[in-house]
Design a protein around this motif. Structure first.
Motif, short mmCIF file in Angstrom:
data_model
loop_
_atom_site.label_atom_id
_atom_site.label_comp_id
_atom_site.label_asym_id
_atom_site.label_seq_id
_atom_site.Cartn_x
_atom_site.Cartn_y
_atom_site.Cartn_z
N UNK A 118 6.71 66.05 -1.88
CA UNK A 118 7.08 64.72 -2.39
C UNK A 118 5.94 63.92 -2.99
N UNK A 119 4.69 64.15 -2.56
CA UNK A 119 3.58 63.35 -3.09
C UNK A 119 3.08 63.83 -4.44
N UNK A 120 3.57 64.95 -4.91
CA UNK A 120 3.12 65.48 -6.21
C UNK A 120 3.85 64.75 -7.34
N UNK A 121 3.25 63.69 -7.81
CA UNK A 121 3.90 62.81 -8.79
C UNK A 121 3.23 62.77 -10.16
N UNK A 122 1.98 63.23 -10.25
CA UNK A 122 1.28 63.13 -11.53
C UNK A 122 0.31 64.29 -11.70
N UNK A 123 -0.01 64.58 -12.97
CA UNK A 123 -0.80 65.76 -13.28
C UNK A 123 -1.72 65.54 -14.46
N UNK A 124 -2.77 66.35 -14.50
CA UNK A 124 -3.64 66.47 -15.67
C UNK A 124 -3.49 67.88 -16.22
N UNK A 125 -3.41 67.99 -17.54
CA UNK A 125 -3.34 69.29 -18.21
C UNK A 125 -4.61 69.46 -19.03
N UNK A 126 -5.40 70.46 -18.69
CA UNK A 126 -6.62 70.73 -19.44
C UNK A 126 -6.25 71.56 -20.66
N UNK A 153 -9.72 64.67 -30.48
CA UNK A 153 -9.19 63.31 -30.50
C UNK A 153 -7.66 63.39 -30.58
N UNK A 154 -7.02 63.21 -29.46
CA UNK A 154 -5.56 63.27 -29.38
C UNK A 154 -5.06 62.00 -28.71
N UNK A 155 -4.04 61.41 -29.30
CA UNK A 155 -3.49 60.18 -28.74
C UNK A 155 -3.08 60.37 -27.29
N UNK A 156 -3.59 59.48 -26.43
CA UNK A 156 -3.22 59.51 -25.02
C UNK A 156 -4.00 60.48 -24.17
N UNK A 157 -4.83 61.32 -24.79
CA UNK A 157 -5.59 62.31 -24.03
C UNK A 157 -6.82 61.68 -23.38
N UNK A 158 -7.22 62.24 -22.25
CA UNK A 158 -8.41 61.82 -21.54
C UNK A 158 -9.57 62.72 -21.96
N UNK A 159 -10.74 62.14 -22.09
CA UNK A 159 -11.94 62.94 -22.38
C UNK A 159 -12.49 63.50 -21.07
N UNK A 160 -13.23 64.59 -21.19
CA UNK A 160 -13.80 65.22 -19.99
C UNK A 160 -14.77 64.29 -19.26
N UNK A 161 -15.43 63.41 -20.00
CA UNK A 161 -16.37 62.49 -19.34
C UNK A 161 -15.66 61.33 -18.64
N UNK A 162 -14.34 61.31 -18.69
CA UNK A 162 -13.56 60.27 -18.02
C UNK A 162 -12.85 60.78 -16.77
N UNK A 163 -13.21 61.97 -16.33
CA UNK A 163 -12.41 62.64 -15.32
C UNK A 163 -12.71 62.26 -13.88
N UNK A 164 -13.82 61.62 -13.62
CA UNK A 164 -14.17 61.32 -12.23
C UNK A 164 -13.05 60.60 -11.50
N UNK A 165 -12.56 59.54 -12.08
CA UNK A 165 -11.49 58.78 -11.42
C UNK A 165 -10.13 59.43 -11.65
N UNK A 166 -9.95 60.09 -12.78
CA UNK A 166 -8.64 60.66 -13.12
C UNK A 166 -8.21 61.73 -12.13
N UNK A 167 -9.13 62.61 -11.72
CA UNK A 167 -8.78 63.68 -10.79
C UNK A 167 -8.34 63.12 -9.45
N UNK A 168 -8.97 62.04 -9.03
CA UNK A 168 -8.60 61.40 -7.76
C UNK A 168 -7.20 60.79 -7.81
N UNK A 169 -6.77 60.37 -8.99
CA UNK A 169 -5.51 59.64 -9.12
C UNK A 169 -4.30 60.55 -9.32
N UNK A 170 -4.53 61.84 -9.57
CA UNK A 170 -3.41 62.77 -9.75
C UNK A 170 -3.37 63.76 -8.59
N UNK A 171 -2.30 64.54 -8.55
CA UNK A 171 -2.16 65.52 -7.47
C UNK A 171 -2.06 66.96 -7.98
N UNK A 172 -1.97 67.11 -9.29
CA UNK A 172 -1.87 68.45 -9.89
C UNK A 172 -2.84 68.53 -11.07
N UNK A 173 -3.62 69.60 -11.14
CA UNK A 173 -4.49 69.85 -12.29
C UNK A 173 -4.19 71.25 -12.80
#
Length: 247
Positions: A118-126, A153-173
């Motif tokens: 149930x806690x798997x609500x968000x993901x990052x796709x590399x 450069x893709x609309x809405x995409x995260x850069x690799x240098x922005x991942x520190x907080x992003x990985x903590x906020x998702x549950x699937x990579x």
């Protein structure tokens, strides 16, 4: 006995999961009239020539780097492939019509489902290629929010240098890049692996090696891990069903 020919279209595909999988399937199931071959090509523009030279062809799989660039060479797309914008399966109809399908999304969805809690609500796709588009479609069908991580450069995409907080906020990579594939097994995506935890699923579309460095590093921090082998098997079987309709 008439031959039924199937194949894989891609570039530098000697390693080919598909050829070994289907060749084994044909032996195991006694399908002596079936054959699966690789069509290694530099330019997807040669697709029609390959088909015209092989009149026994019934269906094709499509792999890197042609899952998106193949679209203009097809006559029609099924609804899922059209939505995703990538094709990994082509059915060659008896009238010569080439119809594109995406079975990657099915394979990913069905292989991920048993891991979900149930806690798997968000993901990052590399990655941002054709496989990543199928993953995004699959996650959306499971009501899991996702964002791409890309060097482009893709609309809405995260850069690799922005991942520190992003990985903590998702549950699937999900690693949908080729980084870490054999023989470059010492490579892995540049991630803050210390941010992984037991709440995470780390999923790698790569199947060779069975445990990539990405998966090893995520597992060391408690993440549940899975490679892409089951996804490939499931998408292959879905392709088989599509090819054999109305034959």
């Amino acid at each position: 006995m008439a031959r039924k020919l199937f194949g894989l279209v891609g570039r530098n595909i000697d390693y080919s999961f598909s050829r070994s999988y289907f060749s084994r399937k044909f032996v195991d199931e006694g399908l002596h009239d079936c054959e699966y071959v690789n069509f290694d090509m530099a330019d997807i523009g040669n697709l029609r020539d390959v088909i015209s030279r092989n009149p026994d062809l019934i269906g094709l799989n499509v792999t890197i780097p042609f899952k998106q660039s193949v679209l203009p060479h097809l006559d029609k797309l099924d609804a899922t492939a059209q939505t995703i914008g990538a094709v990994n399966t082509i059915k060659i109809h008896k009238n010569g019509i080439l119809e594109g399908f995406n079975t990657d999304a099915h394979g990913f969805t069905e292989s991920l489902k048993p891991l979900l809690k149930p806690h798997h609500k968000s993901a990052l796709i590399l990655g941002s290629g054709g496989a990543s588009k199928a993953v995004a479609y699959a996650l959306a069908s499971l009501d899991i929010a996702c964002r791409h991580v890309s060097r482009q450069e893709i609309d809405g995409a995260i850069r690799y240098d922005e991942l520190d907080s992003a990985v903590e906020l998702v549950q699937i990579v999900v690693n949908a890049t080729p980084v870490g594939t054999f023989p470059r097994v010492d490579d892995c995506p540049e991630l803050p692996y210390e941010k992984f935890s037991a709440n995470h699923i780390a999923y790698d579309l790569i199947y060779n090696p069975a445990e990539t460095l990405f998966l090893k590093k995520a597992a060391r921090n408690g993440a549940v891990t899975k490679n892409g082998l089951e996804m490939l098997e499931l998408q292959a079987e879905k392709s088989w069903v599509i090819w054999n309709r109305d034959i």
